[in-house]
Scaffold this motif. Structure first.
Motif, short mmCIF file in Angstrom:
data_model
loop_
_atom_site.label_atom_id
_atom_site.label_comp_id
_atom_site.label_asym_id
_atom_site.label_seq_id
_atom_site.Cartn_x
_atom_site.Cartn_y
_atom_site.Cartn_z
N THR A 1 0.83 -1.22 0.00
CA THR A 1 0.00 0.00 0.00
C THR A 1 0.86 1.26 0.00
N SER A 2 2.14 1.11 0.34
CA SER A 2 2.99 2.31 0.32
C SER A 2 3.46 2.66 -1.08
N VAL A 3 3.47 1.65 -1.96
CA VAL A 3 3.87 1.92 -3.35
C VAL A 3 2.60 2.30 -4.11
N GLN A 4 2.54 3.54 -4.52
CA GLN A 4 1.36 4.06 -5.20
C GLN A 4 1.69 4.38 -6.66
N ILE A 5 0.74 4.10 -7.46
CA ILE A 5 0.84 4.47 -8.87
C ILE A 5 -0.13 5.63 -9.10
N ASN A 6 0.43 6.73 -9.53
CA ASN A 6 -0.39 7.91 -9.79
C ASN A 6 -0.46 8.12 -11.31
N PRO A 7 -1.62 7.80 -11.89
CA PRO A 7 -1.73 7.97 -13.35
C PRO A 7 -1.54 9.41 -13.79
N LEU B 1 2.10 5.33 -14.79
CA LEU B 1 1.71 4.19 -15.61
C LEU B 1 2.70 3.99 -16.77
N SER B 2 3.44 5.00 -17.05
CA SER B 2 4.43 4.93 -18.13
C SER B 2 5.83 4.68 -17.60
N ASN B 3 6.00 4.67 -16.34
CA ASN B 3 7.32 4.51 -15.73
C ASN B 3 7.57 3.04 -15.42
N PRO B 4 8.44 2.35 -16.21
CA PRO B 4 8.68 0.92 -15.99
C PRO B 4 9.22 0.62 -14.60
N ALA B 5 10.11 1.44 -14.08
CA ALA B 5 10.68 1.20 -12.75
C ALA B 5 9.60 1.29 -11.66
N LYS B 6 8.75 2.29 -11.79
CA LYS B 6 7.67 2.48 -10.82
C LYS B 6 6.67 1.32 -10.89
N MET B 7 6.35 0.89 -12.11
CA MET B 7 5.42 -0.23 -12.28
C MET B 7 6.03 -1.53 -11.73
N GLN B 8 7.33 -1.72 -11.99
CA GLN B 8 8.00 -2.93 -11.47
C GLN B 8 8.00 -2.93 -9.94
N GLN B 9 8.26 -1.78 -9.34
CA GLN B 9 8.24 -1.66 -7.88
C GLN B 9 6.86 -2.00 -7.35
N PHE B 10 5.84 -1.49 -7.99
CA PHE B 10 4.46 -1.76 -7.58
C PHE B 10 4.13 -3.24 -7.72
N GLN B 11 4.52 -3.82 -8.85
CA GLN B 11 4.23 -5.23 -9.09
C GLN B 11 4.95 -6.13 -8.09
N GLN B 12 6.20 -5.81 -7.78
CA GLN B 12 6.94 -6.61 -6.80
C GLN B 12 6.29 -6.54 -5.42
N ALA B 13 5.88 -5.34 -5.05
CA ALA B 13 5.22 -5.18 -3.75
C ALA B 13 3.92 -5.98 -3.70
N GLN B 14 3.17 -5.93 -4.78
CA GLN B 14 1.91 -6.68 -4.81
C GLN B 14 2.16 -8.19 -4.82
N GLU B 15 3.21 -8.61 -5.56
CA GLU B 15 3.55 -10.03 -5.61
C GLU B 15 3.96 -10.54 -4.22
N GLN B 16 4.76 -9.76 -3.51
CA GLN B 16 5.16 -10.16 -2.14
C GLN B 16 3.93 -10.25 -1.24
N PHE B 17 3.04 -9.29 -1.40
CA PHE B 17 1.82 -9.31 -0.60
C PHE B 17 0.99 -10.54 -0.94
N GLY B 18 0.88 -10.85 -2.23
CA GLY B 18 0.14 -12.03 -2.66
C GLY B 18 0.75 -13.32 -2.13
N GLN B 19 2.08 -13.42 -2.14
CA GLN B 19 2.75 -14.61 -1.60
C GLN B 19 2.50 -14.75 -0.10
N SER B 20 2.56 -13.64 0.60
CA SER B 20 2.28 -13.66 2.05
C SER B 20 0.86 -14.11 2.32
#
Length: 198
Positions: free
Chosen positions: A79-85, A90-109
Motif C-alpha cells: 500500500t505504500s507503493v502508489q501508482i499515480n496515473p 503508468l508509463s514509468n517501468p521502474a515504478k510499475m515494477q516496484q508496484f508489481q513486486q510489492a503486490q507479488e510479495q503481498f500475494g505470496q504472504s
C-alpha cells in the motif's frame, strides 16, 4: 470367678478404648494426611501444567505470528507503493515494477496465510490459548476441591481429637490438632497470572 471378672474387665476396657476414639483418631488422622497428599499433588500438577501449556500455546502463536507479521508487512509495503496515473507513473517501468513486486510479495504472504488457514481452519494459537485457559481453570478447580476436601478432613479429625470421649484416646496416642489450609500470601486466593508468560 476371678477368671470371669477378668474377662469382664478386659471386655469393658476394650469397649472403653473403642468408645474413647483410640482407633478412630488415627483413622481420621490418616484420612487428613491422605487429603493433604492430594493437595500437594494438585499443586504439583499445576506447577507442571502451566509452563508446558504456555510453551505449547506460545510456540503455535510464534509460528502464526511470523506468517501474520509477514502479511502485515507485505500489505504495508504494497500500500505504500502508489501508482499515480496523473503523474505518469503508468508509463514509468521502474515504478510499475516496484508496484508489481510489492503486490507479488503481498500475494505470496497472503498465500502462506491461506495455506495455513486451510490446514488449520481455526488458527492454532487461538485454540491453544483456549485450551490453556480451560486447562488452567480446570486445574484451579481441582486445587480448590483438594483444599476443601483437606480442610473438611482436618475439621473432622480436629473435632474427633477435641471432643469427649475421643479426646481420651487422642491424649493416649499423643494426637494433636492439625492445621487447616489457609491462604497466607496476599492474593493467594487468586489464580496465578499468565501475563507475560505467553
Amino acid at each position: 470367678m476371678t477368671r470371669s471378672i477378668r474377662a469382664v474387665v478386659v471386655a469393658v476396657a476394650a469397649l472403653s478404648l473403642a468408645a474413647c476414639g483410640f482407633n478412630s483418631v488415627p483413622t481420621k488422622q490418616e484420612a487428613a494426611k491422605a487429603k493433604w497428599a492430594d493437595v500437594q499433588t494438585v499443586f504439583q500438577e499445576r506447577a507442571n501444567l502451566v509452563p508446558n501449556l504456555a510453551a505449547v500455546a506460545k510456540g503455535a502463536a510464534e509460528q502464526e505470528k511470523a506468517i501474520l507479521t509477514g502479511v502485515v508487512e507485505a500489505r504495508a509495503k504494497a500500500t505504500s507503493v502508489q501508482i499515480n496515473p496523473e503523474a505518469g507513473d503508468l508509463s514509468n517501468p521502474a515504478k510499475m515494477q516496484q508496484f508489481q513486486q510489492a503486490q507479488e510479495q503481498f500475494g505470496q504472504s497472503l498465500g502462506r496465510l491461506l495455506v495455513s488457514v486451510e490446514q488449520y481452519p481455526d488458527l492454532k494459537s487461538i485454540l491453544n490459548y483456549q485450551m490453556l485457559q480451560t486447562q488452567v481453570e480446570g486445574q484451579e478447580n481441582r486445587v480448590r476441591v483438594a483444599l476443601r476436601d483437606y480442610n473438611a478432613a482436618v475439621q473432622d479429625y480436629n473435632t474427633e481429637v477435641r471432643t469427649f470421649p475421643s479426646m481420651i484416646g487422642a491424649k493416649l496416642r499423643g494426637a494433636t490438632p492439625m492445621v487447616p489450609y489457609q491462604a497466607v500470601t496476599p492474593g493467594a486466593e487468586v489464580a496465578p497470572s499468565l501475563e507475560g508468560k505467553l
